[in-house]
Design an enzyme around this catalytic site. Structure first.
Site, PDB file in Angstrom:
ATOM      1  CB  THR A 198      -3.546   6.265   2.020  1.00 30.15           C
ATOM      2  OG1 THR A 198      -3.688   6.435   3.427  1.00 30.15           O
ATOM      3  CG2 THR A 198      -3.137   7.581   1.380  1.00 30.15           C
ATOM      4  CG  ASP A 248       1.151  -0.423  -0.208  1.00 25.35           C
ATOM      5  OD1 ASP A 248       0.081  -0.120   0.350  1.00 25.35           O
ATOM      6  OD2 ASP A 248       1.672  -1.550  -0.089  1.00 25.35           O
ATOM      7  N   GLY A 249       0.334   2.489   0.865  1.00 21.40           N
ATOM      8  CA  GLY A 249       0.352   3.300   2.081  1.00 21.40           C
ATOM      9  C   GLY A 249       1.430   2.822   3.032  1.00 21.40           C
ATOM     10  CG  ASP A 265       0.914   0.841   9.190  1.00 27.97           C
ATOM     11  OD1 ASP A 265      -0.237   1.263   9.029  1.00 27.97           O
ATOM     12  OD2 ASP A 265       1.287  -0.271   8.786  1.00 27.97           O
ATOM     13  CD  GLU A 306       0.708  -3.722   2.372  1.00 25.31           C
ATOM     14  OE1 GLU A 306      -0.288  -2.998   2.310  1.00 25.31           O
ATOM     15  OE2 GLU A 306       1.397  -3.824   3.405  1.00 25.31           O
TER      16      GLU A 306
HETATM   17  C1  A5P Z   1      -1.565  -2.753   5.104  1.00 30.14           C
HETATM   18  O1  A5P Z   1      -1.054  -3.947   5.598  1.00 30.14           O
HETATM   19  C2  A5P Z   1      -0.697  -1.616   5.531  1.00 30.14           C
HETATM   20  O2  A5P Z   1       0.649  -1.779   5.241  1.00 30.14           O
HETATM   21  C3  A5P Z   1      -1.227  -0.308   4.987  1.00 30.14           C
HETATM   22  O3  A5P Z   1      -0.584   0.058   3.815  1.00 30.14           O
HETATM   23  C4  A5P Z   1      -0.999   0.689   6.046  1.00 30.14           C
HETATM   24  O4  A5P Z   1      -1.597   0.189   7.224  1.00 30.14           O
HETATM   25  C5  A5P Z   1      -1.563   2.063   5.713  1.00 30.14           C
HETATM   26  O5  A5P Z   1      -2.937   2.079   5.808  1.00 30.14           O
HETATM   27  P1  A5P Z   1      -3.756   3.434   5.810  1.00 30.14           P
HETATM   28  O6  A5P Z   1      -3.488   4.112   4.524  1.00 30.14           O
HETATM   29  O7  A5P Z   1      -5.188   2.994   5.962  1.00 30.14           O
HETATM   30  O8  A5P Z   1      -3.276   4.225   6.994  1.00 30.14           O
END
Ligand code: A5P
Length: 248
Positions: A48, A101-102, A104, A123
């Site tokens: 994302t 940032d994305g 989970d 992050e």
């Molecule tokens: C990376 O370590 C993660 O914190 C990502 O920000 C999280 O997994 C979201 O990823 P997607 O946007 O691919 O779901």
């Protein structure tokens, strides 16, 4: 007729999740509207955040704004280069104007679980150096209770991994060493460490759990991002956008 793609690994047909990609992109594009000329921007990791990085690149090219990016992972670093975003470091710019940032998992208070892409430590550092943190995701990431049916990723110094596993067991957690795909052995993070994906039956007091985890020698960082995000845009299945905010 529905579109299908073949998952060769599992030998079965799965419906293509096109709406999710559109939802992620919608959320990312909305978040990038916060980017202003002269900003230092934290560049998140994952699929994302990748849409946001591409859009920041477009803004730099087409709107001629000046922006410097600080990537949270090797993935974000190469994406930034590909999209023509000039980069800087936390040493040169210890205060970041905005990070996108994305996540989970996201709860309604904007607490997050991050790290399924293995980039949690950078992050979290980048997020904590930011004046504003905007999270982008599709609506399936929104949950009632954080950590329920989802592991908490924890970055661990390899030398200490057995000790950390035994301490996490004492806290009631079940750690699983994250293994690579396409190569045997554990995942090595951008910082040269391992990742433990830990499931807890009890996830009532996450602040206290996070504190206890951080006190274990060898734990570098946890994927619990509590009271860090300021805003979230969640793309919905019907094409709408949900906005969540938190006052600092
Ligand atoms: C990376 O370590 C993660 O914190 C990502 O920000 C999280 O997994 C979201 O990823 P997607 O946007 O691919 O779901």
């Amino acid at each position: 007729m529905k579109e299908f793609w073949l998952d060769w690994g599992k030998w079965k047909l799965k419906p293509k999740n096109d709406w999710k990609e559109k939802a992620k992109k919608t959320a990312a594009l909305e978040a990038v509207k916060h980017v202003r000329d002269g900003f230092i921007v934290g560049l998140g990791s994952g699929s994302t955040a990748a849409y946001a990085i591409a859009e920041i690149g477009r803004k730099i090219r087409e709107e001629e704004i000046e922006v410097l990016g600080i990537p949270t992972s090797t993935q974000a670093f190469y994406l930034a280069i590909r999209h023509g975003i000039p980069l800087t470091t936390l040493d040169e710019h210890p205060t970041i104007d905005l990070t996108i940032d994305g996540a989970d998992q996201i709860d309604k208070k904007l607490n997050l679980i991050k790290g399924m892409g293995g980039a949690l430590t950078r992050e979290k550092i980048v997020a904590l150096c930011s004046k504003k943190v905007v999270i982008v995701a599709d609506e399936t990431k929104l949950v009632e209770k954080l950590g329920e049916n989802h592991p908490i990723p924890i970055e661990v110094v390899p030398f200490a991994v057995s000790h950390v596993i035994s301490e996490i067991n004492k806290l009631g957690g079940k750690p699983k060493l994250r293994e690579t795909k396409g190569k045997v052995g554990p995942v090595i993070t951008d910082n040269g460490n391992y990742i433990l994906d830990v499931t807890f039956k009890q996830t009532e007091n996450l602040t206290e759990l996070n504190r206890k985890l951080k006190l274990i020698a060898g734990v570098v960082e946890t994927g619990l991002f509590l009271r860090i995000a300021d805003q979230a845009y969640l793309g919905k299945r019907n094409g709408d956008l949900m906005k969540l905010s938190r006052n600092r």
